[in-house]
Design an enzyme around this catalytic site. Structure first.
Site, PDB file in Angstrom:
ATOM      1  N   GLY A  43      50.812 -34.757  92.365  1.00 52.83           N
ATOM      2  CA  GLY A  43      50.983 -34.679  93.899  1.00 52.83           C
ATOM      3  C   GLY A  43      51.839 -33.651  93.980  1.00 52.83           C
ATOM      4  O   GLY A  43      52.690 -33.374  93.247  1.00 52.83           O
ATOM      5  N   GLN A  48      58.136 -29.620  99.313  1.00 48.31           N
ATOM      6  CA  GLN A  48      58.568 -29.301  98.154  1.00 48.31           C
ATOM      7  C   GLN A  48      58.403 -27.614  97.796  1.00 48.31           C
ATOM      8  O   GLN A  48      58.736 -26.764  97.110  1.00 48.31           O
ATOM      9  CB  GLN A  48      57.830 -29.740  96.837  1.00 48.31           C
ATOM     10  CG  GLN A  48      58.206 -31.307  96.597  1.00 48.31           C
ATOM     11  CD  GLN A  48      57.361 -31.853  95.792  1.00 48.31           C
ATOM     12  OE1 GLN A  48      56.226 -32.132  95.666  1.00 48.31           O
ATOM     13  NE2 GLN A  48      57.684 -31.835  94.282  1.00 48.31           N
ATOM     14  N   CYS A  89      58.744 -35.929  88.855  1.00 47.94           N
ATOM     15  CA  CYS A  89      58.672 -35.168  90.297  1.00 47.94           C
ATOM     16  C   CYS A  89      58.805 -33.449  89.643  1.00 47.94           C
ATOM     17  O   CYS A  89      59.699 -33.087  88.818  1.00 47.94           O
ATOM     18  CB  CYS A  89      60.017 -35.385  91.064  1.00 47.94           C
ATOM     19  SG  CYS A  89      59.762 -34.415  92.536  1.00 47.94           S
ATOM     20  N   LEU A  90      58.114 -32.750  90.234  1.00 49.44           N
ATOM     21  CA  LEU A  90      57.939 -31.496  90.079  1.00 49.44           C
ATOM     22  C   LEU A  90      59.321 -30.632  90.273  1.00 49.44           C
ATOM     23  O   LEU A  90      59.595 -29.547  90.091  1.00 49.44           O
ATOM     24  CB  LEU A  90      56.662 -30.592  90.697  1.00 49.44           C
ATOM     25  CG  LEU A  90      55.390 -31.088  89.948  1.00 49.44           C
ATOM     26  CD1 LEU A  90      54.093 -30.304  90.842  1.00 49.44           C
ATOM     27  CD2 LEU A  90      55.354 -30.789  88.665  1.00 49.44           C
ATOM     28  N   HIS A 131      55.762 -41.888  96.635  1.00 46.93           N
ATOM     29  CA  HIS A 131      56.579 -40.670  96.148  1.00 46.93           C
ATOM     30  C   HIS A 131      56.233 -39.699  97.194  1.00 46.93           C
ATOM     31  O   HIS A 131      57.376 -38.863  97.631  1.00 46.93           O
ATOM     32  CB  HIS A 131      55.879 -40.072  94.854  1.00 46.93           C
ATOM     33  CG  HIS A 131      56.784 -39.208  94.198  1.00 46.93           C
ATOM     34  ND1 HIS A 131      57.792 -39.452  92.958  1.00 46.93           N
ATOM     35  CD2 HIS A 131      56.808 -37.938  94.567  1.00 46.93           C
ATOM     36  CE1 HIS A 131      58.248 -38.164  92.861  1.00 46.93           C
ATOM     37  NE2 HIS A 131      57.650 -37.293  93.500  1.00 46.93           N
ATOM     38  N   GLU A 132      55.201 -39.153  97.609  1.00 51.03           N
ATOM     39  CA  GLU A 132      55.022 -38.099  98.503  1.00 51.03           C
ATOM     40  C   GLU A 132      55.451 -38.360  99.813  1.00 51.03           C
ATOM     41  O   GLU A 132      55.894 -37.405 100.279  1.00 51.03           O
ATOM     42  CB  GLU A 132      53.398 -37.632  98.440  1.00 51.03           C
ATOM     43  CG  GLU A 132      53.129 -37.274  96.886  1.00 51.03           C
ATOM     44  CD  GLU A 132      53.781 -36.401  96.262  1.00 51.03           C
ATOM     45  OE1 GLU A 132      54.422 -35.433  96.794  1.00 51.03           O
ATOM     46  OE2 GLU A 132      53.658 -36.291  94.894  1.00 51.03           O
ATOM     47  N   HIS A 135      58.919 -37.573 100.107  1.00 45.07           N
ATOM     48  CA  HIS A 135      59.425 -36.398 100.082  1.00 45.07           C
ATOM     49  C   HIS A 135      59.365 -35.793 101.673  1.00 45.07           C
ATOM     50  O   HIS A 135      60.106 -35.239 102.119  1.00 45.07           O
ATOM     51  CB  HIS A 135      58.169 -35.234  99.337  1.00 45.07           C
ATOM     52  CG  HIS A 135      58.822 -35.117  97.746  1.00 45.07           C
ATOM     53  ND1 HIS A 135      59.843 -34.637  97.585  1.00 45.07           N
ATOM     54  CD2 HIS A 135      57.934 -35.466  96.739  1.00 45.07           C
ATOM     55  CE1 HIS A 135      59.865 -34.748  95.935  1.00 45.07           C
ATOM     56  NE2 HIS A 135      58.709 -34.926  95.407  1.00 45.07           N
TER      57      HIS A 135
HETATM   58 ZN   LIG Z   1      58.153 -35.200  93.586  1.00 37.50          ZN
END
Ligand SMILES: [Zn+2]
Length: 150
Positions: A43, A48, A89-90, A131-132, A135
């Site tokens: 995702g 981000q 998480c990226l 999660h997204e 963000h």
């Molecule tokens: Zn993330």
């Protein structure tokens, strides 16, 4: 595209809804999908990549070639039953944490053509959506931890 990394404060900006899915937005979404794949993520939110608009992409398919594009997501239901899950998480590379996520959520959103749709999500999809959306609301998975744990 460059992914913002924790503790960059721009990750805490609350994203705004999209009014018009123009070609610029579409091009951005395709770049997001490529960025997600190039980092082997499941995702990626616009937040981000420092675009503070309410879009995220995800792919939790086994074949990893079925990207989902979610624009202006809104919860219509979030279960009060939680499950402890391991999450990464990226924006926080090489870090994984056990946190609690609702086992089920339902969201309303629109697709690339502006058509409304609903996802009734369980398991990993529900976790990824939460999660997204976090963000887009300027929240990271570390925000779900206690101060001491952080
Ligand atoms: Zn993330």
């Amino acid at each position: 595209m460059k992914i913002l990394k924790y503790p960059d404060k721009r990750l805490n900006i609350i994203a705004k809804p999209i009014k018009n899915i123009n070609n610029k937005i579409k091009a951005l979404i395709f770049k997001m999908i490529n960025t997600m794949y190039s980092h082997q993520g499941i995702g990626l939110s616009a937040t981000q990549i420092n675009k503070h608009i309410r879009i995220f992409v995800m792919d939790i398919s086994k074949t990893y070639n079925q990207p989902l594009i979610i624009i202006n997501p809104k919860y219509s239901y979030v279960s009060t039953k939680y499950k402890k899950v391991k999450e990464g998480c990226l924006s926080i590379p090489n870090y994984f944490e056990f946190i609690y996520r609702s086992i089920n959520c339902i969201i309303n959103a629109i697709d690339l053509n502006g058509n409304k749709f609903i996802i009734n999500a369980y398991g990993l999809i529900a976790q990824c959506i939460q999660h997204e959306i976090d963000h887009l609301n300027g929240k990271l998975l570390t925000d779900n931890l206690t101060k001491k744990h952080k």
